[in-house]
Design an enzyme around this catalytic site. Structure first.
Site, PDB file in Angstrom:
ATOM      1  N   ARG A  56       0.954  -1.527   0.466  1.00 50.50           N
ATOM      2  CA  ARG A  56       0.259  -0.215   0.337  1.00 50.50           C
ATOM      3  C   ARG A  56       0.484   1.091   0.046  1.00 50.50           C
ATOM      4  O   ARG A  56       0.352   2.100  -0.954  1.00 50.50           O
ATOM      5  CB  ARG A  56      -0.839   0.144   1.322  1.00 50.50           C
ATOM      6  CG  ARG A  56      -1.719  -0.907   1.663  1.00 50.50           C
ATOM      7  CD  ARG A  56      -2.787  -1.712   0.044  1.00 50.50           C
ATOM      8  NE  ARG A  56      -2.498  -2.329  -0.646  1.00 50.50           N
ATOM      9  CZ  ARG A  56      -2.252  -2.879  -0.630  1.00 50.50           C
ATOM     10  NH1 ARG A  56      -2.143  -3.593  -0.324  1.00 50.50           N
ATOM     11  NH2 ARG A  56      -1.970  -3.356  -1.837  1.00 50.50           N
ATOM     12  N   GLN A  86     -10.263   9.423   7.214  1.00 52.78           N
ATOM     13  CA  GLN A  86     -11.041   8.732   7.125  1.00 52.78           C
ATOM     14  C   GLN A  86      -9.874   7.835   6.816  1.00 52.78           C
ATOM     15  O   GLN A  86      -9.073   6.431   6.827  1.00 52.78           O
ATOM     16  CB  GLN A  86     -12.317   7.002   7.513  1.00 52.78           C
ATOM     17  CG  GLN A  86     -13.046   8.379   7.341  1.00 52.78           C
ATOM     18  CD  GLN A  86     -14.598   7.133   7.426  1.00 52.78           C
ATOM     19  OE1 GLN A  86     -15.003   6.151   7.354  1.00 52.78           O
ATOM     20  NE2 GLN A  86     -15.949   8.303   6.925  1.00 52.78           N
ATOM     21  N   ASN A  87      -8.842   8.239   5.588  1.00 48.84           N
ATOM     22  CA  ASN A  87      -8.271   7.948   4.433  1.00 48.84           C
ATOM     23  C   ASN A  87      -6.814   7.592   5.461  1.00 48.84           C
ATOM     24  O   ASN A  87      -6.099   8.880   6.075  1.00 48.84           O
ATOM     25  CB  ASN A  87      -7.916   8.380   3.613  1.00 48.84           C
ATOM     26  CG  ASN A  87      -9.353   8.353   2.499  1.00 48.84           C
ATOM     27  OD1 ASN A  87     -10.038   7.491   2.972  1.00 48.84           O
ATOM     28  ND2 ASN A  87      -9.796   9.878   1.864  1.00 48.84           N
ATOM     29  N   ILE A  88      -6.265   7.192   5.575  1.00 45.58           N
ATOM     30  CA  ILE A  88      -4.744   6.733   5.940  1.00 45.58           C
ATOM     31  C   ILE A  88      -3.641   7.120   4.768  1.00 45.58           C
ATOM     32  O   ILE A  88      -1.897   6.967   5.135  1.00 45.58           O
ATOM     33  CB  ILE A  88      -4.217   5.254   6.188  1.00 45.58           C
ATOM     34  CG1 ILE A  88      -4.105   4.394   5.137  1.00 45.58           C
ATOM     35  CG2 ILE A  88      -5.110   4.739   7.220  1.00 45.58           C
ATOM     36  CD1 ILE A  88      -3.794   3.052   5.018  1.00 45.58           C
ATOM     37  N   ASP A  89      -3.841   7.552   3.365  1.00 49.35           N
ATOM     38  CA  ASP A  89      -3.258   8.279   3.033  1.00 49.35           C
ATOM     39  C   ASP A  89      -2.326   9.767   2.978  1.00 49.35           C
ATOM     40  O   ASP A  89      -2.928  10.092   3.745  1.00 49.35           O
ATOM     41  CB  ASP A  89      -3.599   8.453   1.509  1.00 49.35           C
ATOM     42  CG  ASP A  89      -4.790   8.883   0.951  1.00 49.35           C
ATOM     43  OD1 ASP A  89      -4.654  10.291   0.764  1.00 49.35           O
ATOM     44  OD2 ASP A  89      -5.292   7.998   0.303  1.00 49.35           O
ATOM     45  N   HIS A 104      -7.945   7.383  11.388  1.00 45.01           N
ATOM     46  CA  HIS A 104      -7.933   5.872  11.313  1.00 45.01           C
ATOM     47  C   HIS A 104      -6.093   5.498  11.352  1.00 45.01           C
ATOM     48  O   HIS A 104      -5.869   4.856  10.358  1.00 45.01           O
ATOM     49  CB  HIS A 104      -8.088   5.193  10.168  1.00 45.01           C
ATOM     50  CG  HIS A 104      -9.789   4.813  10.299  1.00 45.01           C
ATOM     51  ND1 HIS A 104     -10.488   5.087   9.602  1.00 45.01           N
ATOM     52  CD2 HIS A 104     -10.413   5.453  11.766  1.00 45.01           C
ATOM     53  CE1 HIS A 104     -12.052   4.591   9.707  1.00 45.01           C
ATOM     54  NE2 HIS A 104     -11.341   4.736  10.845  1.00 45.01           N
ATOM     55  N   GLY A 169     -16.894  11.538  -0.723  1.00 46.37           N
ATOM     56  CA  GLY A 169     -16.715   9.961  -0.890  1.00 46.37           C
ATOM     57  C   GLY A 169     -16.189   9.228   0.668  1.00 46.37           C
ATOM     58  O   GLY A 169     -15.410   7.747   0.650  1.00 46.37           O
ATOM     59  N   THR A 170     -17.576   9.312   1.248  1.00 43.20           N
ATOM     60  CA  THR A 170     -17.412   8.384   2.316  1.00 43.20           C
ATOM     61  C   THR A 170     -19.260   7.738   3.114  1.00 43.20           C
ATOM     62  O   THR A 170     -20.644   8.384   2.505  1.00 43.20           O
ATOM     63  CB  THR A 170     -17.291   9.351   3.993  1.00 43.20           C
ATOM     64  OG1 THR A 170     -17.510   7.690   5.144  1.00 43.20           O
ATOM     65  CG2 THR A 170     -17.486   9.745   3.869  1.00 43.20           C
TER      66      THR A 170
END
Length: 228
Positions: A56, A86-89, A104, A169-170
């Site tokens: 990832r 909520q994204n990890i990027d 997250h 986008g959620t």
């Protein structure tokens, strides 16, 4: 300046080429979620988990922020913008957003198993044997299923102060992130941007059933014109 709180999910990153969290069959990149995103999975097969997140992380280096990310940066010229993602990027940060809260965790960080507050920046692969200063194995700095969400209280405080709320986008179906909506002041205008919006009607709610790169620039333009 109006305070704009933006809640973002996988949909905004998907348009940059990052796969969404899980497929319709419940698998994430061919893996059962609990194999790669739970403390049990980590304890059972840490090598598999590390390999999963290494892939990832590698993919993240090959993608770029899209028009939706960039539109949110432009909004900072006229509004006080805080993004709760909520994204990890790191696409929000790379686009230029100055205030981002990751619910997250973050893919480009790792943390000590001995001390969860010992967090390090990490851009390369993480391997078994990579240890912290306490001689303890490092793990991905990701909030896995069954773990507490340490940034949740901060996200609640931010949402409670929102003059305007954007949801991008959620599905707002995954808790505890979905619970943030209830903390927005009752009169706060809400803009919900998602191709398949799943949200109860509300007199303060504006729904744009569009992908993020189309809907977000439209909302930003409206906010600049009407709420500056």
């Amino acid at each position: 300046m109006k305070k704009v709180v933006v809640l973002t999910g996988a949909g905004i990153s998907a348009e940059s080429g990052i796969n969404t969290f899980r497929d319709a069959n419940g698998l994430w990149e061919g893996h059962d979620i609990m194999e790669v995103a739970s403390p049990i999975g980590w304890n059972n097969n840490p090598a598999l988990v590390l390999d999963f997140y290494n892939k990832r992380r590698s993919q993240l280096h090959s993608v770029a922020p899209n028009l939706a990310h960039k539109a949110l940066v432009a909004l900072e010229k006229t509004h006080e913008v805080t993004i709760v993602t909520q994204n990890i990027d790191d696409l929000h940060e790379r686009a230029g957003s100055s205030n981002v809260v990751h619910l997250h965790g973050e893919l480009l960080k790792v943390r000590s198993q001995f001390d969860e507050n010992l967090v390090l920046d990490w851009k390369d692969d993480l391997h078994l044997g990579d240890l912290c200063e306490h001689n303890s194995q490092l793990r991905p700095h990701i909030v896995w299923f069954g773990e507490e969400v340490p940034m949740l209280e901060k996200a609640i405080d931010i949402t409670e102060q929102a003059d305007i709320l954007m949801i991008i986008g959620t599905s707002m179906q995954v808790y505890p992130a979905a619970s943030l909506l209830q903390y927005a002041p009752a009169s706060t205008p809400i803009y919900f941007i998602d191709p398949k919006p799943a949200i109860a009607p509300n007199e303060n709610l504006t729904i744009l059933a569009e992908k993020a790169t189309v809907g977000v620039p439209k909302v930003v333009e409206e906010l600049v014109e009407n709420f500056s």
